[in-house]
Design a protein around this motif. Structure first.
Motif, PDB file in Angstrom:
ATOM      1  N   TYR A 108      31.621  18.605  79.906  1.00  0.00           N
ATOM      2  CA  TYR A 108      33.451  18.870  80.688  1.00  0.00           C
ATOM      3  C   TYR A 108      34.258  18.781  79.784  1.00  0.00           C
ATOM      4  N   VAL A 109      34.460  18.238  79.168  1.00  0.00           N
ATOM      5  CA  VAL A 109      35.739  17.868  77.588  1.00  0.00           C
ATOM      6  C   VAL A 109      35.543  19.028  77.685  1.00  0.00           C
ATOM      7  N   ASP A 110      34.676  19.658  76.576  1.00  0.00           N
ATOM      8  CA  ASP A 110      35.039  20.635  76.015  1.00  0.00           C
ATOM      9  C   ASP A 110      35.429  22.237  77.098  1.00  0.00           C
ATOM     10  N   LYS A 111      34.884  21.713  78.424  1.00  0.00           N
ATOM     11  CA  LYS A 111      35.121  22.924  79.088  1.00  0.00           C
ATOM     12  C   LYS A 111      36.250  23.063  79.631  1.00  0.00           C
ATOM     13  N   MET A 112      37.118  21.558  79.810  1.00  0.00           N
ATOM     14  CA  MET A 112      38.519  21.427  80.457  1.00  0.00           C
ATOM     15  C   MET A 112      39.562  21.803  79.877  1.00  0.00           C
ATOM     16  N   PHE A 113      38.863  22.097  77.752  1.00  0.00           N
ATOM     17  CA  PHE A 113      39.940  21.747  76.857  1.00  0.00           C
ATOM     18  C   PHE A 113      40.102  23.461  76.750  1.00  0.00           C
ATOM     19  N   LYS A 114      38.941  24.680  77.042  1.00  0.00           N
ATOM     20  CA  LYS A 114      39.234  25.838  76.422  1.00  0.00           C
ATOM     21  C   LYS A 114      39.839  26.640  77.302  1.00  0.00           C
ATOM     22  N   ILE A 115      40.058  26.343  78.733  1.00  0.00           N
ATOM     23  CA  ILE A 115      39.974  26.056  79.539  1.00  0.00           C
ATOM     24  C   ILE A 115      42.072  26.169  79.389  1.00  0.00           C
ATOM     25  N   HIS A 116      42.113  24.633  79.937  1.00  0.00           N
ATOM     26  CA  HIS A 116      43.975  24.520  79.696  1.00  0.00           C
ATOM     27  C   HIS A 116      44.643  24.640  78.438  1.00  0.00           C
ATOM     28  N   VAL A 117      43.586  24.498  77.084  1.00  0.00           N
ATOM     29  CA  VAL A 117      44.555  24.114  76.079  1.00  0.00           C
ATOM     30  C   VAL A 117      44.336  25.360  75.167  1.00  0.00           C
ATOM     31  N   PHE A 118      42.801  25.402  74.727  1.00  0.00           N
ATOM     32  CA  PHE A 118      41.743  26.352  73.489  1.00  0.00           C
ATOM     33  C   PHE A 118      42.665  27.698  73.975  1.00  0.00           C
ATOM     34  N   ALA A 119      42.289  28.343  75.586  1.00  0.00           N
ATOM     35  CA  ALA A 119      42.872  30.038  75.569  1.00  0.00           C
ATOM     36  C   ALA A 119      44.005  29.730  76.147  1.00  0.00           C
ATOM     37  N   PHE A 120      44.981  28.723  76.039  1.00  0.00           N
ATOM     38  CA  PHE A 120      46.393  28.790  76.426  1.00  0.00           C
ATOM     39  C   PHE A 120      46.678  29.402  75.045  1.00  0.00           C
ATOM     40  N   ILE A 121      46.067  28.960  73.667  1.00  0.00           N
ATOM     41  CA  ILE A 121      46.670  28.807  72.642  1.00  0.00           C
ATOM     42  C   ILE A 121      46.560  29.885  72.245  1.00  0.00           C
ATOM     43  N   GLU A 122      45.442  30.673  72.199  1.00  0.00           N
ATOM     44  CA  GLU A 122      45.150  31.648  72.046  1.00  0.00           C
ATOM     45  C   GLU A 122      45.555  32.928  72.321  1.00  0.00           C
ATOM     46  N   VAL A 124      49.001  33.068  73.460  1.00  0.00           N
ATOM     47  CA  VAL A 124      49.862  32.695  72.888  1.00  0.00           C
ATOM     48  C   VAL A 124      49.973  33.594  71.692  1.00  0.00           C
ATOM     49  N   ARG A 125      48.760  33.513  71.037  1.00  0.00           N
ATOM     50  CA  ARG A 125      48.652  33.842  69.492  1.00  0.00           C
ATOM     51  C   ARG A 125      48.535  35.123  69.782  1.00  0.00           C
ATOM     52  N   CYS A 126      47.952  35.903  69.971  1.00  0.00           N
ATOM     53  CA  CYS A 126      47.238  37.013  70.369  1.00  0.00           C
ATOM     54  C   CYS A 126      48.509  37.446  71.098  1.00  0.00           C
ATOM     55  N   LEU A 127      48.936  37.216  71.851  1.00  0.00           N
ATOM     56  CA  LEU A 127      49.856  38.803  72.089  1.00  0.00           C
ATOM     57  C   LEU A 127      51.206  38.267  71.528  1.00  0.00           C
ATOM     58  N   THR A 128      51.747  37.483  70.681  1.00  0.00           N
ATOM     59  CA  THR A 128      52.243  37.331  69.767  1.00  0.00           C
ATOM     60  C   THR A 128      52.413  38.177  68.294  1.00  0.00           C
ATOM     61  N   LEU A 129      51.210  38.662  68.405  1.00  0.00           N
ATOM     62  CA  LEU A 129      50.460  39.500  67.242  1.00  0.00           C
ATOM     63  C   LEU A 129      51.476  41.156  67.732  1.00  0.00           C
ATOM     64  N   LYS A 130      51.660  41.638  66.394  1.00  0.00           N
ATOM     65  CA  LYS A 130      52.667  42.455  66.515  1.00  0.00           C
ATOM     66  C   LYS A 130      52.780  44.020  67.593  1.00  0.00           C
ATOM     67  N   ASN A 131      53.271  44.204  68.555  1.00  0.00           N
ATOM     68  CA  ASN A 131      53.349  45.922  69.069  1.00  0.00           C
ATOM     69  C   ASN A 131      52.878  45.007  70.738  1.00  0.00           C
ATOM     70  N   ASN A 132      52.495  43.805  70.871  1.00  0.00           N
ATOM     71  CA  ASN A 132      51.655  43.519  71.690  1.00  0.00           C
ATOM     72  C   ASN A 132      52.287  42.638  72.951  1.00  0.00           C
ATOM     73  N   LEU A 133      53.482  42.764  72.153  1.00  0.00           N
ATOM     74  CA  LEU A 133      54.711  40.850  73.536  1.00  0.00           C
ATOM     75  C   LEU A 133      55.846  41.816  72.398  1.00  0.00           C
ATOM     76  N   ASN A 134      56.835  42.095  74.417  1.00  0.00           N
ATOM     77  CA  ASN A 134      58.346  42.552  73.518  1.00  0.00           C
ATOM     78  C   ASN A 134      59.404  41.139  73.687  1.00  0.00           C
ATOM     79  N   ASP A 135      60.381  41.035  72.788  1.00  0.00           N
ATOM     80  CA  ASP A 135      60.888  40.085  72.010  1.00  0.00           C
ATOM     81  C   ASP A 135      61.790  40.174  73.402  1.00  0.00           C
ATOM     82  N   GLY A 136      62.306  38.528  73.415  1.00  0.00           N
ATOM     83  CA  GLY A 136      62.477  38.424  74.471  1.00  0.00           C
ATOM     84  C   GLY A 136      62.004  37.437  75.740  1.00  0.00           C
TER      85      GLY A 136
END
Length: 247
Positions: A108-122, A124-136
């Motif tokens: 249960y702890v693993d599932k909770m953190f995957k959705i709320h934390v790990f997915a959020f961090i990933e 953000v990481r993927c979006l901020t790679l080149k050409n995925n996210l506009n400045d600002g």
């Protein structure tokens, strides 16, 4: 008349868009002129959200279980390829908040953190790679008062939301050169199915007495998020914005 809540021409990505705060954010973003892409696990509910949005044909959904964190990078690439680069992101995906400590086993702890934390961090990481996210761009995680003032049956949920909050400041510092903002909005009780589940599964109903302005309606919750998405909030970053209703 100047509208400080304006998203015309912006591409907004929202997880958890099938219900609750995520659905309300998708609807409000469409009303403010955004092109919206929503992600969730339930296709029927995603279709319902699209039906409720303004200019339905401008928007799209992607069916995805975000607990499969390793597949998120491919999903982001697909969305950008098919829909264009992203201007704003809201991580509203979540799972039930209520489980007492004795029943909070590792899976249960693993599932909770995957959705709320790990997915959020990933995301953000993927979006901020080149050409995925506009400045600002504006990146927002949906957090909770339970990160600071958790109640009975919220041990794991509160810990996950506190982790989201802790991520925002250092992430915002890394992205400041591109004027990309990272914040969370920490809500008290909001009139969603998840809140009702909290009460139904042993949550302390006395919390209703502590939120002096009452339970937040989902439209008001979405409006708080919309403000942070808009350029009017361009100097707010690395922050946890409390929407507690006096809790």
């Amino acid at each position: 008349m100047i509208n400080p809540m304006e998203l015309t021409g912006k591409h907004v990505l929202i997880t958890g868009g099938s219900s609750g705060i995520g659905r309300a954010c998708a609807i409000q973003a469409s009303r403010l002129g955004a092109k919206v892409t929503i992600i969730a696990r339930n296709e029927d509910k995603l279709k319902e959200t699209l039906f409720l949005m303004d200019n339905e044909k401008e928007h799209a959904y992607y069916l995805k279980d975000l607990s499969d964190v390793s597949s998120i990078e491919k999903l982001v690439k697909t969305i950008v390829l098919e829909r264009g680069s992203i201007d704003s992101f809201v991580h509203a995906a979540g799972i039930g908040t209520s489980r007492v400590l004795k029943d909070s086993k590792t899976n249960y702890v693993d599932k909770m953190f995957k959705i709320h934390v790990f997915a959020f961090i990933e995301l953000v990481r993927c979006l901020t790679l080149k050409n995925n996210l506009n400045d600002g761009a504006s990146l927002i995680g949906i957090s909770s008062v339970s990160a600071e003032k958790g109640n009975i049956s919220q041990c794991v949920y509160g810990a996950a939301k506190a982790s989201m909050n802790s991520f925002t400041k250092p992430a915002s510092l890394e992205l400041v050169k591109r004027k990309i903002r990272v914040n969370t909005v920490a809500f008290g009780m909001v009139s969603t199915d998840m809140f009702q589940e909290f009460l139904d599964n042993g949550g302390d109903n006395k919390v209703l007495e502590r939120q002096y302005l009452g339970v937040v309606d989902v439209e008001s919750a979405a409006n708080a998020v919309m403000f942070l998405l808009c350029d009017s909030a361009k100097f707010i970053t690395g922050s946890v914005i409390p929407v507690y209703g006096g809790y």
